[in-house]
Design a protein around this motif. Structure first.
Motif, mmCIF file in Angstrom:
data_model
loop_
_atom_site.group_PDB
_atom_site.id
_atom_site.type_symbol
_atom_site.label_atom_id
_atom_site.label_comp_id
_atom_site.label_asym_id
_atom_site.label_seq_id
_atom_site.Cartn_x
_atom_site.Cartn_y
_atom_site.Cartn_z
ATOM 1 N N HIS A 188 15.513 -3.611 13.237
ATOM 2 C CA HIS A 188 14.880 -3.396 11.939
ATOM 3 C C HIS A 188 15.209 -4.548 10.998
ATOM 4 O O HIS A 188 16.374 -4.909 10.805
ATOM 5 C CB HIS A 188 15.365 -2.071 11.353
ATOM 6 N N VAL A 189 14.172 -5.119 10.377
ATOM 7 C CA VAL A 189 14.338 -6.255 9.477
ATOM 8 C C VAL A 189 14.080 -5.864 8.029
ATOM 9 O O VAL A 189 14.852 -6.215 7.131
ATOM 10 C CB VAL A 189 13.402 -7.414 9.879
ATOM 11 N N ALA A 190 12.987 -5.122 7.767
ATOM 12 C CA ALA A 190 12.617 -4.813 6.383
ATOM 13 C C ALA A 190 11.601 -3.684 6.353
ATOM 14 O O ALA A 190 11.061 -3.275 7.396
ATOM 15 C CB ALA A 190 12.035 -6.055 5.701
ATOM 16 N N ASP A 191 11.356 -3.163 5.134
ATOM 17 C CA ASP A 191 10.316 -2.159 4.895
ATOM 18 C C ASP A 191 9.408 -2.666 3.781
ATOM 19 O O ASP A 191 9.876 -3.305 2.827
ATOM 20 C CB ASP A 191 10.924 -0.815 4.478
ATOM 21 N N GLY A 192 8.123 -2.361 3.898
ATOM 22 C CA GLY A 192 7.181 -2.813 2.888
ATOM 23 C C GLY A 192 6.073 -1.820 2.643
ATOM 24 O O GLY A 192 5.849 -0.903 3.434
ATOM 25 N N GLN A 193 5.380 -2.012 1.519
ATOM 26 C CA GLN A 193 4.281 -1.131 1.129
ATOM 27 C C GLN A 193 2.988 -1.919 1.138
ATOM 28 O O GLN A 193 2.929 -3.065 0.661
ATOM 29 C CB GLN A 193 4.547 -0.557 -0.252
ATOM 30 N N LEU A 194 1.942 -1.298 1.661
ATOM 31 C CA LEU A 194 0.626 -1.917 1.679
ATOM 32 C C LEU A 194 0.084 -1.992 0.256
ATOM 33 O O LEU A 194 -0.016 -0.975 -0.429
ATOM 34 C CB LEU A 194 -0.323 -1.107 2.566
ATOM 35 N N THR A 204 -1.858 -7.281 3.022
ATOM 36 C CA THR A 204 -0.731 -7.717 2.194
ATOM 37 C C THR A 204 0.281 -6.595 2.060
ATOM 38 O O THR A 204 -0.075 -5.458 1.721
ATOM 39 C CB THR A 204 -1.220 -8.133 0.800
ATOM 40 N N LEU A 205 1.554 -6.907 2.301
ATOM 41 C CA LEU A 205 2.648 -5.957 2.123
ATOM 42 C C LEU A 205 3.619 -6.481 1.078
ATOM 43 O O LEU A 205 3.908 -7.685 1.043
ATOM 44 C CB LEU A 205 3.416 -5.738 3.434
ATOM 45 N N HIS A 206 4.121 -5.572 0.245
ATOM 46 C CA HIS A 206 5.169 -5.901 -0.728
ATOM 47 C C HIS A 206 6.500 -5.412 -0.169
ATOM 48 O O HIS A 206 6.651 -4.229 0.173
ATOM 49 C CB HIS A 206 4.872 -5.231 -2.072
#
Length: 337
Positions: A188-194, A204-206
Motif C-alpha cells: 500500500h502506497v497511498a489513498d486518493g479520491q476521484l 484525476t485523483l486527489h
C-alpha cells in the motif's frame, strides 16, 4: 448488534464439546474491563489455554452477544468458571430520541500492532496488479507525488467509486516446501479520491493519505468497502493444522512479540480469523556423538500467534507469545493444552 462472521458462530455451536478451561492460579475474583484492554490479554490472564475462550462464550450464552467484551463489563470467577455481567448502559432507540452511538467492543488484539494490516496490504493473484489502472503523472509533472497532490490515472473503469488506493507490486509469497507461488503482496502506497471525470482515458485523483511517495507506474485499485473485523473470539482450529512462517512484515530474520508474520495457510486450508496457532522451531538435526549419525531433536514450542486476516492461500498473524527465538520457516500447528 455488531457483526460476527456466521462461519465462526457455526464453529462454536457445532464444535466438539471440550473440558471446562482451567483457570490460572491467583486470578482476580472480579475484574472490570477497561478501555485499552484486549480480549486476548484478558483470556491470557484468566485461562491456562487462552484459545479455550469459546467455552467462556458458551458459559455466558444468555447474553445478547457473549462473544464480545465492552469497557465496563464485569468478569467474575464463579464455581471455577467465568461469568460476564454487562456494565454498559442499555440504549433504547426511538424516533423521538436522538441517536446515541452504540459502544464498540474492545479489540481482540492490540490495534497499534495490526491496524496497518487490517485492510492493506493486499495479496493478489498473478497478473492482477498488471491488469489494474496505473499512475501516468502528477499535476506538476514531477517524478514523485506526495500528500495533497493530484495524480493522473489511466485505466480506471469503476468511476462509480470515489475512493481508490495506490499499490506497488511487492514480493512473491512462496510455499517453502513446494516452491509454489501462493500470492503476491501488493504494498500500500497511498489513498486518493476521484475528483475529475475521465478524459481521453485519464482520470484525476486527489491524494488524501500516503505511506510512501507515488511513482509513475504504481497501480490503482478501488478502495475496499468492508469494515475490518477487530473483535473476534480467539480459538484453536477445529482441524489438524501444519504450516510454516513464510514472511515477516518488516523483513527481519528474528521474530519477536507483536510482530506480524505471514503463514502458508489460508481460507482454502480452513484457516479462520481468530485461529490461535503454536509456533515450533524448525526441524533440528544434530550428529550423535557416539554413532555419528544425525538424529532429529524433539520439537520445541517457541510461541503463539493469532490469525487476524486471511486470504485464499496465506494468512497474516500476530505473534502473541515468544518464549524463545522465532525465525522465518519455523512451523505452526495446533496449540496443545
Amino acid at each position: 448488534m455488531h457483526k460476527f462472521p456466521k462461519i465462526l458462530w457455526a464453529f462454536f455451536l457445532i464444535g466438539s464439546v471440550q473440558a471446562a478451561p482451567q483457570l490460572n492460579p491467583r486470578v482476580p475474583d472480579v475484574y472490570v474491563v477497561q478501555e485499552g484492554d484486549t480480549l486476548w490479554n484478558i483470556a491470557h490472564r484468566y485461562l491456562k489455554a487462552p484459545w479455550q475462550w469459546p467455552e467462556v462464550v458458551k458459559a455466558n450464552a444468555e447474553l445478547e452477544d457473549p462473544q464480545f467484551l465492552y469497557a465496563g463489563d464485569v468478569i467474575a470467577v464463579r464455581h471455577a468458571t467465568l461469568k460476564i455481567k454487562r456494565g454498559r448502559p442499555v440504549v433504547k432507540l426511538s424516533p423521538r430520541v436522538r441517536t446515541v452511538p452504540l459502544p464498540r467492543p474492545i479489540p481482540t488484539l492490540p490495534m497499534d500492532a495490526i491496524a496497518p494490516f487490517l485492510s492493506r496490504p493486499l495479496v493478489v493473484g498473478k497478473g492482477e496488479l498488471r491488469r489494474a489502472a496505473y499512475v501516468v503523472a502528477n499535476s506538476d509533472r514531477r517524478l514523485l507525488s506526495g500528500l495533497g497532490d493530484k495524480i493522473y490515472v489511466r485505466g480506471l473503469e469503476s468511476l462509480d467509486r470515489r475512493l481508490f488506493s495506490v499499490f506497488r507490486p511487492g514480493k512473491a509469497l512462496r510455499d517453502p516446501d513446494s516452491r509454489a507461488v501462493l500470492g503476491y503482496e501488493a504494498v500500500h502506497v497511498a489513498d486518493g479520491q476521484l475528483v475529475g471525470q475521465k478524459e481521453d482515458g485519464v482520470a484525476t485523483l486527489h491524494i488524501l493519505r500516503m505511506r510512501d511517495v507515488i511513482h509513475p507506474g504504481d497501480r490503482v485499485l478501488p478502495a475496499e468497502k468492508e469494515e475490518a473485523i477487530t473483535a473476534f473470539v480467539p480459538h484453536a482450529p477445529p482441524m489438524p493444522v501444519e504450516g510454516r512462517i513464510i514472511s515477516v512484515a518488516d523483513n527481519t530474520s528474528r521474530i519477536g512479540l507483536y510482530q506480524v508474520v505471514v503463514i502458508n495457510l489460508g481460507r482454502d486450508d480452513g484457516i479462520m480469523i481468530g485461529d490461535v496457532l503454536a509456533i515450533y522451531q524448525r526441524d533440528i538435526k544434530v550428529r550423535d556423538p557416539l554413532h555419528r549419525k544425525k538424529v532429529q531433536l524433539p520439537r520445541e514450542r517457541s510461541g503463539l500467534l493469532m490469525v487476524f486476516r486471511t486470504f485464499d492461500r496465506v494468512s497474516y498473524g500476530l505473534v502473541l507469545q515468544a518464549v524463545r527465538d522465532i525465525h522465518p520457516l519455523d512451523k505452526v500447528g495446533n496449540p496443545e493444552g
